[in-house]
Write an enzyme that holds these catalytic residues in place. Structure first.
Site, PDB file in Angstrom:
ATOM      1  N   ASP A 230      -2.086  -5.474   0.427  1.00 14.11           N
ATOM      2  CA  ASP A 230      -1.429  -4.374  -0.271  1.00 14.11           C
ATOM      3  C   ASP A 230      -1.852  -3.065   0.389  1.00 14.11           C
ATOM      4  OD1 ASP A 230      -0.632  -6.374  -1.912  1.00 14.11           O
ATOM      5  OD2 ASP A 230      -1.450  -5.519  -3.760  1.00 14.11           O
ATOM      6  N   HIS A 305      -4.924 -11.443   3.329  1.00 11.54           N
ATOM      7  CA  HIS A 305      -4.439 -12.809   3.513  1.00 11.54           C
ATOM      8  C   HIS A 305      -3.912 -12.988   4.936  1.00 11.54           C
ATOM      9  CE1 HIS A 305      -4.279 -13.746  -0.969  1.00 11.54           C
ATOM     10  NE2 HIS A 305      -4.502 -12.445  -0.941  1.00 11.54           N
ATOM     11  N   SER A 423      -9.534  -0.065   3.365  1.00 10.39           N
ATOM     12  CA  SER A 423      -9.737   0.036   4.802  1.00 10.39           C
ATOM     13  C   SER A 423      -8.404  -0.215   5.510  1.00 10.39           C
ATOM     14  CB  SER A 423     -10.808  -0.940   5.264  1.00 10.39           C
ATOM     15  OG  SER A 423     -11.193  -0.638   6.585  1.00 10.39           O
TER      16      SER A 423
END
Length: 456
Positions: A230, A305, A423
């Site tokens: 995200d 992911h 990050s």
């Protein structure tokens, strides 16, 4: 005539009799003193006579006694006079005291005026660099001096302190207030978390790395490449032979970012082939290198992911700086991703070369990869003021999927790791030339959303 009463102990005295009472008290005190002095007149006389110098007694003393008294007097005078060694020590102490006073005087002067001088010099250098960029019609990025000053800040120490604070136990009564304030400040959607109750998270670190509910993110099964996290799309596009864009107008070197070629690629590389062509697995001209940069804000879901099905071959850990990766800093500091600490995995997917990089940042020195237990990030590297040599020469390398190891591979949407704060994820991959992105710069994106497709 009105008479006034003056309080005196338990009685009331008229103002006219006050003077008489005072005189009586003085007379009583005088009599008491005289009586005390008259009790022991002989002893008092003896005490007074003993304290006065007695010339007669001196005259009646024997010669030996007088000689002894003279010797004692001389010894007393010698002790009273300072010796040469004592004089030297006293002068050394005085000199040391003068030097100490001068040191503190200059220290106070520097502490008072040096910060002002540094600020003035920094402002002049900033304006001069800004004017030079305007005349040369180049992006207003940081100069070499500004970059070194920024890298000299103790950001690693700050990040380690923040990591310690985030891991501290949070009292349960405070959790709704602290986590609620954080959620409202950074727009955290706690309802999609696996545990929506604030009381479940015993520390800030647990709250940052909260898991999501089953089905909270849908993985696009049709897209060959989906979003790994995200966040916000900072930049995407094709990569040139030597440079790729960090953001629009700000480039960085592919070799500095990935490190030197592996032995197999280096053996096949010729002087006429560029670095970008050497890392590609298909050199028939049908493929091209592409890149995508996704920034995770502090309020975003902090786990990342796998964007596709791929197999890593090597892991490189670059122990660099911990500079901020905020979009404003990315626009200002060239080569930001090459300077920062990062964990890079290189391998292949069905279209050729594939690399997946998790970039650390200020307060995000800890990058955790679930399948790589040996990885240790945000290690203490000492105080290196302003020193940031090319990251190509500072990294640890681990070969994966060797004959002694189990074959490691990721499926699309599989959980890879987590950041302790927001990050950046950088994807650099090989794909057919007809690959087209489905995103725009600055777009908010979530895990599983399509990044691009192959145009038939």
């Amino acid at each position: 005539m009105v008479s006034y009463f003056v309080p005196r102990g338990r009685f009331l005295l008229k103002a006219g009799n006050l003077r008489q009472v005072i005189q009586q008290q003085q007379q009583q005190q005088t009599k008491h003193t005289a009586q005390q002095n008259g009790k022991w007149p002989v002893l008092r006389h003896f005490r007074q006579s003993s304290t006065k110098p007695n010339a007669v007694s001196h005259s009646k003393e024997s010669p030996s006694q007088a000689r002894q008294d003279m010797i004692n007097n001389n010894n007393t005078l010698e002790r009273a006079q300072p010796k040469p060694k004592q004089k030297q020590q006293k002068s050394d102490q005085n000199l040391l005291e003068v030097q100490r006073n001068a040191f503190w005087r200059w220290t106070g002067f520097l502490l008072r005026w040096a910060p002002m001088g540094i600020c003035v010099f920094g402002a002049i250098e900033w304006q001069w660099h800004k004017r030079r960029c305007h005349h040369e019609n180049t992006p207003r990025t940081a100069s070499e001096f500004q970059s070194r000053v920024y890298c000299s800040l103790p950001l690693r120490i700050i990040s380690r302190c923040w990591g310690w604070l985030a891991a501290c136990y949070m009292p349960e009564p405070l959790r709704p207030y602290v986590y609620g304030w954080y959620s409202s400040t950074f727009n955290v959607n706690i309802n999609e978390a696996l545990y929506p109750d604030y009381g479940h998270y015993s520390s800030l670190a647990q709250f940052f790395t909260r898991p999501l509910k089953e089905g909270a993110r849908t993985i696009d099964s049709q897209a060959p490449l989906v979003s790994p996290a995200d966040g916000k799309v900072l930049h995407f596009g094709s990569a040139a032979d030597t440079l790729i864009e960090q953001v629009k107008g700000v480039n960085y070197s592919i070799e500095d970012f990935l490190g030197p070629l592996q032995e197999s690629a280096a053996a096949e590389k010729s002087s006429a082939v560029s670095y970008a062509q050497a890392i590609k697995q298909k050199r028939d001209g049908s493929t091209e290198l592409f890149q995508c940069v996704i920034y995770l804000a502090p309020g975003d879901y902090h786990r990342f992911h796998s964007p596709t099905a791929w197999q890593p071959q090597v892991r490189r850990h670059f122990s660099g700086e911990l500079l901020s990766v905020n979009p404003k800093v990315a626009n200002w500091l060239p080569g930001l991703f090459c300077l920062n600490e990062r964990v890079l995995y290189m391998g292949n997917w069905k279209y050729g070369f594939f690399s997946y990089t998790a970039v650390g940042a200020t307060n995000v020195g800890s990058v955790e990869i679930y399948m790589d237990a040996d990885l240790k990030t945000n290690r203490w590297t000492g105080l290196k003021m302003g020193a940031h040599p090319p990251s190509t020469y500072e990294y640890d390398e681990l070969q994966l999927n060797t004959q002694e190891q189990e074959q490691l591979k990721f499926d699309k949407g599989e959980l890879v790791g987590q950041f302790n704060m927001g990050s950046t994820i950088v994807l650099l991959f090989e794909a057919p030339k007809n690959f087209k992105f489905d995103i725009i710069a600055g777009q908010k994106i979530r895990v599983g959303d399509s990044l691009g497709h192959i145009v038939e």
